[in-house]
Design a protein around this motif. Sequence first.
Motif, PDB file in Angstrom:
ATOM      1  N   ALA A 125       0.836  -1.210   0.000  1.00  0.00           N
ATOM      2  CA  ALA A 125       0.000   0.000   0.000  1.00  0.00           C
ATOM      3  C   ALA A 125       0.864   1.250   0.000  1.00  0.00           C
ATOM      4  N   LEU A 126       1.973   1.229   0.756  1.00  0.00           N
ATOM      5  CA  LEU A 126       2.861   2.383   0.793  1.00  0.00           C
ATOM      6  C   LEU A 126       3.546   2.571  -0.560  1.00  0.00           C
ATOM      7  N   ALA A 127       3.981   1.483  -1.169  1.00  0.00           N
ATOM      8  CA  ALA A 127       4.639   1.573  -2.471  1.00  0.00           C
ATOM      9  C   ALA A 127       3.697   2.104  -3.551  1.00  0.00           C
ATOM     10  N   ALA A 128       2.396   1.912  -3.354  1.00  0.00           N
ATOM     11  CA  ALA A 128       1.411   2.360  -4.347  1.00  0.00           C
ATOM     12  C   ALA A 128       1.080   3.841  -4.235  1.00  0.00           C
ATOM     13  N   VAL A 129       1.488   4.498  -3.164  1.00  0.00           N
ATOM     14  CA  VAL A 129       1.182   5.913  -2.975  1.00  0.00           C
ATOM     15  C   VAL A 129       2.000   6.745  -3.955  1.00  0.00           C
ATOM     16  N   ASP A 130       1.343   7.633  -4.662  1.00  0.00           N
ATOM     17  CA  ASP A 130       2.015   8.575  -5.564  1.00  0.00           C
ATOM     18  C   ASP A 130       2.573   9.711  -4.724  1.00  0.00           C
ATOM     19  N   HIS A 131       3.873   9.714  -4.494  1.00  0.00           N
ATOM     20  CA  HIS A 131       4.459  10.705  -3.606  1.00  0.00           C
ATOM     21  C   HIS A 131       4.322  12.128  -4.136  1.00  0.00           C
ATOM     22  N   GLU A 132       4.242  12.260  -5.443  1.00  0.00           N
ATOM     23  CA  GLU A 132       4.055  13.596  -6.008  1.00  0.00           C
ATOM     24  C   GLU A 132       2.623  14.077  -5.785  1.00  0.00           C
ATOM     25  N   ALA A 133       1.663  13.183  -5.943  1.00  0.00           N
ATOM     26  CA  ALA A 133       0.261  13.565  -5.788  1.00  0.00           C
ATOM     27  C   ALA A 133      -0.077  13.966  -4.355  1.00  0.00           C
ATOM     28  N   VAL A 134       0.621  13.384  -3.375  1.00  0.00           N
ATOM     29  CA  VAL A 134       0.331  13.718  -1.973  1.00  0.00           C
ATOM     30  C   VAL A 134       1.223  14.849  -1.456  1.00  0.00           C
ATOM     31  N   ASP A 225      13.762   3.736  -3.269  1.00  0.00           N
ATOM     32  CA  ASP A 225      13.291   2.468  -3.824  1.00  0.00           C
ATOM     33  C   ASP A 225      12.528   1.695  -2.746  1.00  0.00           C
ATOM     34  N   PRO A 226      11.215   1.500  -2.918  1.00  0.00           N
ATOM     35  CA  PRO A 226      10.411   0.808  -1.898  1.00  0.00           C
ATOM     36  C   PRO A 226      10.875  -0.606  -1.584  1.00  0.00           C
ATOM     37  N   LEU A 227      11.620  -1.230  -2.485  1.00  0.00           N
ATOM     38  CA  LEU A 227      12.087  -2.587  -2.224  1.00  0.00           C
ATOM     39  C   LEU A 227      13.040  -2.628  -1.021  1.00  0.00           C
ATOM     40  N   LEU A 228      13.638  -1.492  -0.695  1.00  0.00           N
ATOM     41  CA  LEU A 228      14.510  -1.448   0.478  1.00  0.00           C
ATOM     42  C   LEU A 228      13.704  -1.672   1.757  1.00  0.00           C
ATOM     43  N   ASP A 229      12.462  -1.190   1.806  1.00  0.00           N
ATOM     44  CA  ASP A 229      11.622  -1.417   2.981  1.00  0.00           C
ATOM     45  C   ASP A 229      11.342  -2.907   3.172  1.00  0.00           C
ATOM     46  N   GLU A 263       7.085 -16.840   2.074  1.00  0.00           N
ATOM     47  CA  GLU A 263       5.667 -16.477   2.010  1.00  0.00           C
ATOM     48  C   GLU A 263       5.486 -14.960   1.952  1.00  0.00           C
ATOM     49  N   ILE A 264       6.288 -14.240   2.725  1.00  0.00           N
ATOM     50  CA  ILE A 264       6.189 -12.783   2.750  1.00  0.00           C
ATOM     51  C   ILE A 264       6.578 -12.199   1.392  1.00  0.00           C
ATOM     52  N   ILE A 265       7.656 -12.706   0.822  1.00  0.00           N
ATOM     53  CA  ILE A 265       8.103 -12.214  -0.487  1.00  0.00           C
ATOM     54  C   ILE A 265       7.051 -12.504  -1.550  1.00  0.00           C
ATOM     55  N   LEU A 266       6.520 -13.713  -1.555  1.00  0.00           N
ATOM     56  CA  LEU A 266       5.502 -14.071  -2.540  1.00  0.00           C
ATOM     57  C   LEU A 266       4.277 -13.185  -2.399  1.00  0.00           C
ATOM     58  N   HIS A 267       3.846 -12.930  -1.168  1.00  0.00           N
ATOM     59  CA  HIS A 267       2.670 -12.096  -0.940  1.00  0.00           C
ATOM     60  C   HIS A 267       2.921 -10.666  -1.427  1.00  0.00           C
ATOM     61  N   TYR A 268       4.103 -10.163  -1.159  1.00  0.00           N
ATOM     62  CA  TYR A 268       4.450  -8.806  -1.610  1.00  0.00           C
ATOM     63  C   TYR A 268       4.434  -8.709  -3.136  1.00  0.00           C
ATOM     64  N   THR A 269       5.010  -9.700  -3.792  1.00  0.00           N
ATOM     65  CA  THR A 269       5.047  -9.657  -5.257  1.00  0.00           C
ATOM     66  C   THR A 269       3.651  -9.800  -5.856  1.00  0.00           C
ATOM     67  N   GLU A 270       2.806 -10.589  -5.219  1.00  0.00           N
ATOM     68  CA  GLU A 270       1.429 -10.723  -5.699  1.00  0.00           C
ATOM     69  C   GLU A 270       0.682  -9.401  -5.592  1.00  0.00           C
ATOM     70  N   THR A 272       2.119  -6.280  -5.461  1.00  0.00           N
ATOM     71  CA  THR A 272       2.758  -5.149  -6.148  1.00  0.00           C
ATOM     72  C   THR A 272       3.132  -5.438  -7.595  1.00  0.00           C
ATOM     73  N   GLY A 273       3.317  -6.711  -7.931  1.00  0.00           N
ATOM     74  CA  GLY A 273       3.815  -7.044  -9.258  1.00  0.00           C
ATOM     75  C   GLY A 273       5.291  -6.713  -9.430  1.00  0.00           C
ATOM     76  N   SER A 274       5.988  -6.470  -8.329  1.00  0.00           N
ATOM     77  CA  SER A 274       7.392  -6.060  -8.393  1.00  0.00           C
ATOM     78  C   SER A 274       8.302  -7.226  -8.764  1.00  0.00           C
ATOM     79  N   ASN A 275       9.390  -6.895  -9.432  1.00  0.00           N
ATOM     80  CA  ASN A 275      10.452  -7.852  -9.720  1.00  0.00           C
ATOM     81  C   ASN A 275      11.391  -7.867  -8.511  1.00  0.00           C
ATOM     82  N   VAL A 276      11.507  -8.991  -7.841  1.00  0.00           N
ATOM     83  CA  VAL A 276      12.324  -9.070  -6.626  1.00  0.00           C
ATOM     84  C   VAL A 276      13.579  -9.913  -6.845  1.00  0.00           C
ATOM     85  N   GLU A 277      14.013 -10.050  -8.096  1.00  0.00           N
ATOM     86  CA  GLU A 277      15.190 -10.859  -8.396  1.00  0.00           C
ATOM     87  C   GLU A 277      16.431 -10.355  -7.644  1.00  0.00           C
ATOM     88  N   ALA A 278      16.542  -9.031  -7.491  1.00  0.00           N
ATOM     89  CA  ALA A 278      17.720  -8.453  -6.834  1.00  0.00           C
ATOM     90  C   ALA A 278      17.528  -8.276  -5.332  1.00  0.00           C
TER      91      ALA A 278
END
Length: 334
Positions: A125-134, A225-229, A263-270, A272-278
Motif C-alpha cells: 500500500a505504501l509503495a502504491a502511494v504517488d508521492h508527487e500527488a500527496v 526504492d520501496p524494495l529497500l523497505d 511467504e512474505i516475499i511471494l505475498h508482496y510480489t502478488e 505489487t507485481g514487483s520484480n524481486v530478483e535483486a
Amino acid sequence: MDERGLGRGPISDVQALTGGTQNVMLSLSRSGRRYILRTPPSAKRPNSDDTVRREARVLEALAATAVPHPRLIAAELDTAVMGSAFYLMEPINGFVAPAGWPEDFPAEPARVHRIGLAAAETLAALAAVDHEAVGLADLRRPGSFLERQVSRWRWQLDSYSPGSEYVGLPADHVASVAEWLEANRPLSECTGIVHGDYHLGNIMLSARTGEVAAVVDWELVTIGDPLLDLAHFLACWPGTEENTAFAEIMPVAPTNGLATEEEIILHYTEKTGSNVEALPWYKVLAAFRLGAILEGTSVRASRGEVPGHIGRQFHRAARGLFEQAYRQAAECSI
C-alpha cells in the motif's frame, strides 16, 4: 493546544511510551481526550527538529491513503514554543510484538501467521502511494537513490565522534560489504515513499486479528526504492534463523507460526507485481545501513548522552548486522 482548540484546562495522565534514545513519545490527556506527543530527545542531534517536522508532514500526506498510520492532530514546527518542534497524533489501539504477545494471541496460529502477510500488504500500500500527488515530491533528491546508498552510510559511520570508551566496528567487514554492494548494485530501481525503518518494533498490530493497525516512527522516511523497505523488514524478521543480530534490541518470542520469508516475499510480489530478483542485494544493503544507524546510539553512549548499557546493546546489534551483511554477501548470487 488552547490556540488549536484542543481541549481546555490542565494536561494529565502523562506517561512515557519510549526510552527516548531517538525521539520521545508521551501519552497525555486533556478534556477527556488522549493524545500522543512526539518530540526530539533532550540531547538533540543537529537535524532532530527537521526530522520531526518531516514526520508530521508525511503523516499529514498519508491521511487520504490506504496506509495505516497514526492520524496527525496538530504540529508545532517552531522551536520557540517548547524548545523543539513537536506534534500531536491520535493514539492507536494495538500492540508491538517485541513488547510481548497479548494474552492468548500465540494460541491462534492464524493470527500469528497473518502478521507477516499483513506487513507485506502494508508495504504494498505504501509503495502504491504517488508521492508527487500527496505533496512529497520535494523529498526526492536528484540522481539515483541506490547509487548514493553506500557512500551515504559510509559517511554516516565516518561522521561519528566517539568518546574515549568507544569500541569500533570490524573495519574489514564494513569495507568488504561496501565494496560488494558497489560492485553488484542493480541496474534499475523504482521510486516511491520509503519508511526507512520498517520492522516489527515500528508496526502496531491488532490483538484481535494480527492486522497492521498503524505504522509508526517515520523519522527515516524518504523518497527512494520501496524494495529497500521489504528488504529491511526481512533482514529483521524474527521468523528467519539467520537474522539474529537485531533480536537483542527487538526480541520476539515465541516465533512459532510466523510466516516464512518466502511467504512474505511471494505475498508482496502478488500485491505489487514487483520484480524481486535483486532482493538479496537489498537485504545486504538493509543490514549494512541499519548497522550504521544503530552504531550512532553506541557512539552517543560513549559520549555519555545515552545510558551505557543501551550503547553496548546497540553496538552488539550493529556489529551483528555487519556480520550478517558480510555473510549474506558471501553467500549471495544475483
